[in-house]
Design a protein around this motif. Sequence first.
Motif, mmCIF file in Angstrom:
data_model
loop_
_atom_site.group_PDB
_atom_site.id
_atom_site.type_symbol
_atom_site.label_atom_id
_atom_site.label_comp_id
_atom_site.label_asym_id
_atom_site.label_seq_id
_atom_site.Cartn_x
_atom_site.Cartn_y
_atom_site.Cartn_z
ATOM 1 N N LEU A 42 0.825 -1.203 0.000
ATOM 2 C CA LEU A 42 0.000 0.000 0.000
ATOM 3 C C LEU A 42 0.861 1.256 0.000
ATOM 4 C CD1 LEU A 42 -2.862 1.282 0.230
ATOM 5 C CD2 LEU A 42 -2.556 1.176 2.723
ATOM 6 N N ARG A 43 1.931 1.267 0.773
ATOM 7 C CA ARG A 43 2.811 2.435 0.805
ATOM 8 C C ARG A 43 3.534 2.635 -0.522
ATOM 9 N NH1 ARG A 43 8.205 2.569 1.782
ATOM 10 N NH2 ARG A 43 8.179 0.505 2.766
ATOM 11 N N LEU A 44 4.034 1.558 -1.080
ATOM 12 C CA LEU A 44 4.811 1.675 -2.320
ATOM 13 C C LEU A 44 3.932 2.008 -3.516
ATOM 14 C CD1 LEU A 44 7.219 -1.370 -1.857
ATOM 15 C CD2 LEU A 44 7.767 1.056 -1.558
ATOM 16 N N HIS A 45 2.709 1.472 -3.518
ATOM 17 C CA HIS A 45 1.800 1.661 -4.659
ATOM 18 C C HIS A 45 0.392 1.945 -4.136
ATOM 19 C CE1 HIS A 45 4.848 0.410 -7.556
ATOM 20 N NE2 HIS A 45 5.182 -0.529 -6.687
ATOM 21 N N PRO A 92 -5.481 -1.586 -7.116
ATOM 22 C CA PRO A 92 -6.923 -1.823 -6.968
ATOM 23 C C PRO A 92 -7.334 -2.284 -5.574
ATOM 24 C CG PRO A 92 -6.138 -2.758 -9.038
ATOM 25 C CD PRO A 92 -4.915 -2.323 -8.275
ATOM 26 N N GLN A 93 -6.420 -2.925 -4.866
ATOM 27 C CA GLN A 93 -6.752 -3.461 -3.538
ATOM 28 C C GLN A 93 -6.640 -2.408 -2.431
ATOM 29 O OE1 GLN A 93 -4.418 -4.813 -5.614
ATOM 30 N NE2 GLN A 93 -5.624 -6.551 -6.392
ATOM 31 N N ALA A 94 -6.198 -1.191 -2.754
ATOM 32 C CA ALA A 94 -5.944 -0.186 -1.727
ATOM 33 C C ALA A 94 -7.163 0.106 -0.857
ATOM 34 C CB ALA A 94 -5.401 1.089 -2.360
ATOM 35 N N PRO A 95 -8.355 0.322 -1.409
ATOM 36 C CA PRO A 95 -9.509 0.585 -0.530
ATOM 37 C C PRO A 95 -9.798 -0.567 0.428
ATOM 38 C CG PRO A 95 -10.002 1.246 -2.785
ATOM 39 C CD PRO A 95 -8.710 0.482 -2.836
ATOM 40 N N ALA A 96 -9.655 -1.799 -0.044
ATOM 41 C CA ALA A 96 -9.901 -2.950 0.823
ATOM 42 C C ALA A 96 -8.852 -3.033 1.930
ATOM 43 C CB ALA A 96 -9.917 -4.234 0.007
ATOM 44 N N ILE A 97 -7.608 -2.700 1.612
ATOM 45 C CA ILE A 97 -6.550 -2.724 2.628
ATOM 46 C C ILE A 97 -6.832 -1.677 3.695
ATOM 47 C CG2 ILE A 97 -4.095 -2.362 3.061
ATOM 48 C CD1 ILE A 97 -3.580 -3.356 0.185
#
Length: 319
Positions: A61-64, A68-73
């Motif tokens: 999440l920090r690097l990218h 697409p998975q960012a909201p779920a993370i």
Amino acid sequence: MASRFAAIALGHVAREYPHKADHVFNGPQDIGPHRTHHPIFFGSFDWHSCVHGYWTLATCLRLHPDIPQAPAIRALFDDSFTTAKVEAERAYLDRPGSAGFERPYGWAWLLMLAAELSRHDGPWAANITPLARAFADRFKAFLPKATYPLRAGVHSNTAFALRLAVDYAETCGDPALAELARRTAIGWYRGDAGCQAWEPSGDEFLSPALMEAECLRRMLPAAEFSVWFGRFLPDIDQRLPATLFTPATVSDRSDGKIAHLDGLNLSRAWCWRGIAQATGSDVAREAAETHLASALPHVAGDYMGEHWLASFALLALLA
């Protein structure tokens, strides 16, 4: 690649079963679903794999941040890293019989996760801090009485634990732990020379030889490390010991112990990359890429490897 690793980790950090618990039963009151004891780290087959699955998610999440998975993370972290859930995880450490819980591998990964969360905005890092401090305190209590290192290529390996712990200590401002980790590692390993590298064993996921080298690479000044490494593995230009240059064969990836050997190849890649940077060795760099290529295609496919291998692939790729 970050998106792929994030998707893999999201598929197991909240998967409650199958699960292998590290749990001491003090009485019938301790019988119950493991999620009652571990409201955050209940997934991923075991506690420590869940912890470093969260580390994988946080790092990707920090690097990218636009994968697409960012909201779920972010939603998962908001739900997981609350003060109440962190306190429940911390309170578990106070139970009778929990002094050795996840020592030292899980301790180190929890600190690694806390260090990564400190690089993110928001409350996650502050909320996990009491749990991180509890494990840092456990290192401070344990290391002075640990007369001998543990050199096995599995969870008990102390070089791996110290290598991660010092990253946390420097990132999160714990100079006492950083100094203790360095002093302990140097005391344990500095005199080693002419390593025979009797590996791999049938279920190792850490190289006892290379993990020790990576630990001291992190602890010593570069020039001092190069001198030490020249004594420790004096024949690497001849690619000796040959076993360190040959990726381990994984005969059955559905067997959880044999599947460890994919992790061995990835952790060797991580260590060889660090050694290559410190020494300028093309032989080390070539060995890293050979091991990475042998294991990277297998981070998913069977749950016995899928619940943890992406974290080790990420260590290697970040090196």
